[in-house]
Design an enzyme around this catalytic site. Structure first.
Site, PDB file in Angstrom:
ATOM      1  N   GLY A  72     106.134  74.038  30.124  1.00 53.34           N
ATOM      2  CA  GLY A  72     105.625  74.465  31.048  1.00 53.34           C
ATOM      3  C   GLY A  72     105.097  73.141  32.421  1.00 53.34           C
ATOM      4  O   GLY A  72     105.016  73.096  33.363  1.00 53.34           O
ATOM      5  N   SER A  73     105.047  71.815  30.967  1.00 52.93           N
ATOM      6  CA  SER A  73     104.279  70.856  31.713  1.00 52.93           C
ATOM      7  C   SER A  73     106.119  69.718  32.424  1.00 52.93           C
ATOM      8  O   SER A  73     105.423  69.704  33.694  1.00 52.93           O
ATOM      9  CB  SER A  73     104.033  70.034  31.032  1.00 52.93           C
ATOM     10  OG  SER A  73     102.496  69.864  30.909  1.00 52.93           O
ATOM     11  N   ASN A 152      94.175  78.693  32.685  1.00 50.64           N
ATOM     12  CA  ASN A 152      94.279  78.523  31.045  1.00 50.64           C
ATOM     13  C   ASN A 152      93.006  78.493  30.302  1.00 50.64           C
ATOM     14  O   ASN A 152      92.547  79.391  29.685  1.00 50.64           O
ATOM     15  CB  ASN A 152      95.096  77.406  31.108  1.00 50.64           C
ATOM     16  CG  ASN A 152      94.668  76.312  31.752  1.00 50.64           C
ATOM     17  OD1 ASN A 152      94.162  76.238  33.022  1.00 50.64           O
ATOM     18  ND2 ASN A 152      94.058  75.290  31.183  1.00 50.64           N
ATOM     19  N   GLN A 180     100.669  81.041  31.783  1.00 53.85           N
ATOM     20  CA  GLN A 180      99.266  81.218  30.713  1.00 53.85           C
ATOM     21  C   GLN A 180      99.801  82.989  31.061  1.00 53.85           C
ATOM     22  O   GLN A 180      99.414  83.955  30.167  1.00 53.85           O
ATOM     23  CB  GLN A 180      97.718  81.060  30.880  1.00 53.85           C
ATOM     24  CG  GLN A 180      97.551  79.934  30.722  1.00 53.85           C
ATOM     25  CD  GLN A 180      97.546  79.985  29.107  1.00 53.85           C
ATOM     26  OE1 GLN A 180      96.793  80.855  28.465  1.00 53.85           O
ATOM     27  NE2 GLN A 180      97.823  79.249  28.311  1.00 53.85           N
ATOM     28  N   SER A 200     106.393  78.646  29.434  1.00 54.74           N
ATOM     29  CA  SER A 200     106.073  77.433  28.221  1.00 54.74           C
ATOM     30  C   SER A 200     106.521  78.642  27.228  1.00 54.74           C
ATOM     31  O   SER A 200     106.178  79.437  27.229  1.00 54.74           O
ATOM     32  CB  SER A 200     105.395  76.603  28.052  1.00 54.74           C
ATOM     33  OG  SER A 200     105.602  76.211  27.174  1.00 54.74           O
ATOM     34  N   HIS A 202     106.440  79.002  24.145  1.00 47.66           N
ATOM     35  CA  HIS A 202     105.013  78.698  22.609  1.00 47.66           C
ATOM     36  C   HIS A 202     103.943  79.697  23.377  1.00 47.66           C
ATOM     37  O   HIS A 202     102.968  79.928  22.759  1.00 47.66           O
ATOM     38  CB  HIS A 202     104.975  77.327  21.847  1.00 47.66           C
ATOM     39  CG  HIS A 202     103.904  77.244  23.266  1.00 47.66           C
ATOM     40  ND1 HIS A 202     102.466  75.958  23.010  1.00 47.66           N
ATOM     41  CD2 HIS A 202     103.895  76.104  24.359  1.00 47.66           C
ATOM     42  CE1 HIS A 202     101.914  75.830  23.797  1.00 47.66           C
ATOM     43  NE2 HIS A 202     102.808  75.350  24.587  1.00 47.66           N
ATOM     44  N   THR A 238     121.154  67.237  26.312  1.00 46.16           N
ATOM     45  CA  THR A 238     121.997  68.122  25.618  1.00 46.16           C
ATOM     46  C   THR A 238     120.959  69.302  25.333  1.00 46.16           C
ATOM     47  O   THR A 238     119.756  69.846  25.613  1.00 46.16           O
ATOM     48  CB  THR A 238     122.003  67.470  24.137  1.00 46.16           C
ATOM     49  OG1 THR A 238     122.225  66.432  23.792  1.00 46.16           O
ATOM     50  CG2 THR A 238     122.774  68.181  23.237  1.00 46.16           C
ATOM     51  N   CYS A 326      84.878  66.233  22.932  1.00 48.50           N
ATOM     52  CA  CYS A 326      85.578  67.351  21.682  1.00 48.50           C
ATOM     53  C   CYS A 326      87.641  67.026  21.871  1.00 48.50           C
ATOM     54  O   CYS A 326      88.608  66.316  21.101  1.00 48.50           O
ATOM     55  CB  CYS A 326      85.051  67.653  20.612  1.00 48.50           C
ATOM     56  SG  CYS A 326      85.682  68.398  19.690  1.00 48.50           S
TER      57      CYS A 326
END
Length: 394
Positions: A72-73, A152, A180, A200, A202, A238, A326
């Protein structure tokens, strides 16, 4: 900790067994480079072509409009930088929003350092942009509007079709970061007036390190990666045959089960939100409750630090995320929560729980009971909460 409840599906999802099985041969037996000349490579190239056609079909696109990327990025970077470079003689203005993913925001900040002007649209308290403000922001020099399909963090879904209509009415390209949303929402690029779309693998039970960028035929876009002739000569490197085939399988499974998955997740999400709001005082849900991803629940708890909340949830075996220091690596709270109008002290106590069809009602109940105990414990250690209670009792 033996018990593990995963509620961070907006961050990443597990690869489904069917997806792993589809990919497996292309790591071992059929590992050939599809760009090579021999026959067995041609068979791999054919599978990649079939995958491209399948992915295109999921959004009503043509196969030649799908370009596989590293995720995605990369897709966001390519869409924005590619249009900016290709149309630099036409204009130097881009419109986006204050709540975009950093892959979009940081790309726009990069362009600003190179002479581009960027308008960052505000959002309302639910995280939705104003279509009136969008149209008013368009200039003669505007070449691109980039607005994410669904946020997101807070799960809010933007009025994509209407945004595209405005963009096209003014002759401006429209890009949407659908990382998302793809695989979770029905998307038709023609009906929704989308010129470029990022996704994306994943995020919908596919492999990491693979995504795609949809580019409508006729859209002017410079290449981001130069080198070989892969991806119709537009994106060198590739070919990731295994990743592409895995992404396509995940896309097929996700899109065909969207309605069933959304119904299941919405039921659990609403139960989670309802219990938290009713059973944990001074809590709030963030985002639009109607125009919302089915698996997203984002909360703020007053007098609680998100960092401590995450650590204690993890000790209970619950995986979630927060906009606190965090997870952001910064002392500042989430830019999304600040954009919807939350003060710093409340935005710091945020928690995002994103479920999946693997989540059960028992998981929801366990998460809520754990949250109640953790929030109560953290507040018992807060002098601010103690003062607040005393003040409200007097």
């Amino acid at each position: 900790m033996s018990k593990k409840i995963y509620m961070d599906n907006a961050a990443t999802t597990r690869v489904l067994p069917e997806v792993f099985e589809a990919m497996s041969p292309y790591f071992t037996e059929d590992f050939f480079n599809p760009s090579s000349a021999y026959e067995v490579s041609g068979l791999v190239a054919k599978k990649v072509a079939e995958a491209r056609q399948l992915v295109a079909g999921t959004i009503g696109a043509k196969d030649k409009e799908i370009f596989f990327t590293g995720g995605g990025s990369e897709s966001d970077n390519w869409a924005i930088k590619g249009v900016a470079d290709a149309l630099k003689d036409k204009g130097n203005h881009i419109i986006t929003t204050k709540i975009e993913h950093h892959a979009v925001l940081h790309t726009c900040e990069f362009l600003e350092k190179h002479g581009w002007e960027v308008t960052y649209l505000p959002v309302d308290e639910k995280g939705r942009i104003s279509l009136k403000e969008l149209e008013e922001a368009i200039r003669p020099t505007t070449v691109l509007i980039s607005v994410m399909f669904a946020n997101n963090e807070i799960g809010t879904i933007e009025p994509i079709k209407e945004i595209g209509e405005i963009a096209h009415r003014h002759g401006v390209y429209f890009h949407t970061d659908a990382v998302q949303a793809y695989g979770h929402e029905h998307i038709d690029v023609n009906e929704m007036n989308i010129d470029l779309l990022s996704a994306s693998g994943h995020k919908f039970n596919g492999p990491k390190g693979i995504g795609f960028l949809y580019v409508r035929t006729g859209v002017k876009l410079s290449n981001l990666i130069h080198g070989g002739a892969q991806e119709l000569g537009r994106r060198a490197g590739t070919t990731n045959a295994a990743g592409i085939i895995g992404l396509a399988k995940a896309a097929e499974l996700a899109v065909e089960s969207i309605d069933k998955s959304n119904a299941y997740e919405t039921n659990l999400r609403d139960k989670l939100i309802d219990r938290v709001l009713k059973e944990i005082p001074y809590s709030r849900v963030n985002g639009d409750l109607e125009n919302r991803l089915s698996n997203n629940a984002n909360f703020c708890f007053r007098f609680v630090e998100g960092e401590s909340l995450l650590i204690m949830l993890d000790q209970k075996g619950i995986c979630g995320s927060s906009g606190s220091a965090c997870t952001s690596g910064s002392l500042d709270p989430s830019h999304v929560l600040l954009a919807i109008g939350l003060p710093h002290e409340i935005a710091h106590g945020s928690l995002r729980l994103t479920i999946s069809t693997d989540t059960t009602e028992e998981d929801i109940d366990y998460a809520v009971e754990s949250l109640k105990a953790i929030v109560e414990r953290l507040r018992s250690m807060s002098p601010l909460y103690e003062d607040f209670v005393k003040k409200n009792r007097s």
